[in-house]
Design an enzyme around this catalytic site. Structure first.
Site, mmCIF file in Angstrom:
data_model
loop_
_atom_site.group_PDB
_atom_site.id
_atom_site.type_symbol
_atom_site.label_atom_id
_atom_site.label_comp_id
_atom_site.label_asym_id
_atom_site.label_seq_id
_atom_site.Cartn_x
_atom_site.Cartn_y
_atom_site.Cartn_z
ATOM 1 N N ASP A 12 1.158 -1.241 0.044
ATOM 2 C CA ASP A 12 -0.057 0.100 0.060
ATOM 3 C C ASP A 12 0.774 1.144 0.209
ATOM 4 O O ASP A 12 1.731 1.323 0.709
ATOM 5 C CB ASP A 12 -0.782 -0.127 1.237
ATOM 6 C CG ASP A 12 -2.024 0.888 1.380
ATOM 7 O OD1 ASP A 12 -2.998 1.086 0.466
ATOM 8 O OD2 ASP A 12 -1.914 1.892 2.193
ATOM 9 N N GLU B 292 14.466 -15.593 0.608
ATOM 10 C CA GLU B 292 14.768 -16.599 1.361
ATOM 11 C C GLU B 292 13.883 -17.702 1.366
ATOM 12 O O GLU B 292 13.887 -18.693 1.877
ATOM 13 C CB GLU B 292 14.918 -16.147 3.046
ATOM 14 C CG GLU B 292 15.767 -15.036 3.560
ATOM 15 C CD GLU B 292 15.484 -14.162 4.457
ATOM 16 O OE1 GLU B 292 14.704 -14.603 5.394
ATOM 17 O OE2 GLU B 292 16.127 -13.154 4.997
HETATM 18 C C1 GLC Z 1 -4.143 3.049 -0.480
HETATM 19 C C2 GLC Z 1 -5.616 2.064 -0.363
HETATM 20 C C3 GLC Z 1 -6.485 2.999 -0.040
HETATM 21 C C4 GLC Z 1 -6.169 3.767 1.242
HETATM 22 C C5 GLC Z 1 -5.089 4.506 1.110
HETATM 23 C C6 GLC Z 1 -4.460 4.748 2.687
HETATM 24 O O1 GLC Z 1 -4.450 4.039 -1.463
HETATM 25 O O2 GLC Z 1 -5.705 1.611 -1.512
HETATM 26 O O3 GLC Z 1 -7.943 2.424 0.048
HETATM 27 O O4 GLC Z 1 -7.132 4.537 1.810
HETATM 28 O O5 GLC Z 1 -4.060 3.718 0.505
HETATM 29 O O6 GLC Z 1 -3.937 3.586 3.160
#
Ligand code: GLC
Length: 562
Positions: free
Chosen positions: A212, A272
């Site tokens: 993310d 790993e």
């Molecule tokens: C990413 C996720 C989104 C979230 C953001 C903050 O873009 O896909 O849904 O709100 O990160 O974590």
């Protein structure tokens, strides 16, 4: 740790290179316990659906312990399953069943920020300025008299200020919601903690991670003011100089060169383990060669290619996006990825039904232009048919196989996306693409939950789109998706290379390419175009794609040339 090899996998390229990966959004896939919120046992109970769809892997959006201020992207404990979603044993059961079905499991990793309920942030609040506890996050003194002004002018991606003041006067940075404090990736404790989290899930048998906000972990060391708009899609700027790559200036909170060291380190950890474990970057980074840095041979395996997603219904634009991303990835020796929908963008069956689908809008409200559902779905099916023939891996978002539209009429009090609140309703947010799935046309909550509860109300149009209403129905979107993945596998689409077939694109609006002996033609123009005589139709995006030897508008075909 050793994993069982996936059934019938005799390829020499890693499995992810051409994999079709299905995104499961746990809140909205299937609810086993009837509380209106999806859960892991619900997903496990519906895994046969994924098997019948012929996907290679599933990616689970976060199911970790979380107060759910950003639908789980605010993690309070990275090693625990939130009781709303089940338990670790439920996760193991899901992963094991998926393995048995030949479907690999990818989980979400959220390293840019934690929840404010994470023990580290609670400790940071309780500790003094300058303490080791505060150093795990980005705390700073404010500017101006008494430090009453935030340390810089950054805003939150969700709207409003990017800094919040704590009672002792310091400020902490949150690029997203106030409940999502950004971690300090210069702190070795943060690095060590995520090494451990990654190993925790690899040891539990996951095959990969979706990372993310992968472009956000490292900030410019000076935290300089920045007058740009802090947004995921517009997070970088270009100078427009002679060499746009070298002269490119990223926003100070995104795409800093320091992120790459983190991914090289994580790649060592993946190494790993056996079984071609992988990572895919969610990095809204432009231009394509900057994004390709994330998939250099010693970094991540994949990065989402959003350039294709944000194109409109325009063959020339789509071709430009394909060329740009494929060239950038080839330069670093990485296969590319394709995606048209996810939990952050308007569903493509609705986007393509808008007059201008390129609006990078994160939602459609009742007062906005309403998409044309019929045209939107036709175009979505055609775009997906073209996408699934392109070399590389493809991501599908749950419900697109049912042709689900964006829910545009959600009442304000049902909306949960923090974007809605932080923008004062100006941005309706992403709830419209997150509505619980319809499984059975005649059941309460269309079969999403046994009690009929659903955390977001489902539109009435979901009845006709329920999975059981499309099962075995020729021409249904569900059956089209099954045909696409089956034929893709049989014809080895997704592997190899592609070449534009200009001789079969006689006019503007036609996209034509060949790959693995298949001619793919997509018609984004408003009139029909003659297809090559004698070509055999392998698959059409709609049953009536060809009329008198011509490809009709808003349709696509896979053809075998004579
Ligand atoms: C990413 C996720 C989104 C979230 C953001 C903050 O873009 O896909 O849904 O709100 O990160 O974590």
């Amino acid at each position: 740790m050793t994993l069982e090899p996936a059934p019938a996998d005799t390829r020499t390229t890693p499995w992810w290179a051409d994999a079709v990966i299905y995104q499961v959004y746990p809140r909205s896939f299937a609810d086993a316990d009837g509380d209106g919120m999806g859960d892991l046992p619900g997903i496990t109970s519906r895994l046969d659906h994924l098997a019948s769809l012929g996907v290679d892997a599933l990616w689970l959006s976060p199911f970790y312990l979380s107060p759910q201020h950003d639908a789980g992207y605010d993690v309070a404990d990275y090693r625990q399953v939130d009781p709303r979603f089940g338990s670790l044993a439920d996760f193991d059961a899901l992963r094991e069943k998926a393995d048995r079905l030949g479907i690999r499991t990818i989980v979400d990793l959220v390293p840019n920020h934690t929840s404010d309920e994470h023990v580290w942030f609670q400790a940071a609040l309780a500790a003094a300025p300058g303490s080791p506890e505060r150093d795990r996050y980005i705390f700073r003194d404010g500017r101006g008299p008494d430090g009453a002004e935030p340390p810089n002018n950054w805003t939150s991606v969700f709207g409003g200020p990017g800094w919040t003041r704590v009672p002792d006067g310091q400020w902490y940075l949150h690029l997203f919601d106030v409940t999502q404090p950004d971690l300090n990736w210069h702190n070795p404790e943060v690095v060590a903690e995520f090494d451990d989290v990654i190993r925790f899930w690899l040891d539990r048998g996951v095959h990969g991670f979706r990372v993310d906000v992968a472009h956000g972990l490292v900030k410019h060391p000076d935290l300089p003011d920045w007058d740009g708009h802090t947004a995921m899609v517009e997070g970088t700027t270009r100078t427009g100089g002679a060499d746009p790559i070298e002269e490119h200036v990223p926003a100070p909170m995104f795409d800093q060169d320091g992120v790459h060291e983190i991914y090289r380190h994580w790649n060592d950890i993946l190494g790993e383990y056996d079984g071609d474990r992988m990572m895919v970057a969610e990095a809204w980074v432009e231009p394509a060669p900057r994004l390709a840095k994330y998939v250099r041979p010693d970094e991540m395996q994949q990065a989402f290619n959003f350039e294709f997603l944000i194109e409109g219904w325009d063959a020339a634009g789509m071709a430009r996006a394909v060329d740009s991303v494929m060239a950038a990835n080839e330069a670093v020796g990485a296969p590319t990825t394709w995606v048209l929908s996810n939990h952050d963008v308007v569903r493509h069956a609705s986007r393509f039904g808008l007059a201008d689908p390129t609006g990078r809008s994160a939602g459609i409200g009742a007062d906005d232009e309403q998409p044309d559902a019929g045209i939107g779905l036709r175009r979505a099916r055609a775009a997906t048919l073209a996408m699934l023939a392109l070399p590389g891996s493809a991501y599908l978002y749950q419900g697109e196989e049912l042709g689900l539209p964006e829910a545009t009429q959600l009442p304000a009090d049902a909306r949960e996306d923090p974007t809605f609140v932080r923008s004062g309703g100006a941005d309706v947010g992403r709830d419209g693409c997150r509505v619980p799935l319809p499984w059975e046309a005649g059941a309460p909550a269309y079969g999403f939950s046994p009690t009929g509860a659903s955390w977001l109300p489902q539109p009435a149009s979901f009845a006709d789109l329920a999975a059981d209403a499309q099962e075995g129905v020729p021409g249904s979107t569900l059956e089209l998706y099954r045909q696409m993945t089956a034929l893709r596998r049989e014809l080895h689409l997704g592997t190899g290379t592609m070449a534009w077939a200009e001789e079969h694109a006689p006019a503007e609006g036609i996209l034509a390419f060949t790959t693995e002996g298949v001619l793919v033609v997509l018609n984004t123009a408003d009139r029909a175009f003659e297809l090559p005589a004698g070509a055999e139709l392998l698959l059409g995006s709609v049953p009536d794609a060809i009329d008198g030897g011509a490809l009709v508008p808003d349709a696509a075909v896979w053809l075998r040339l004579p």
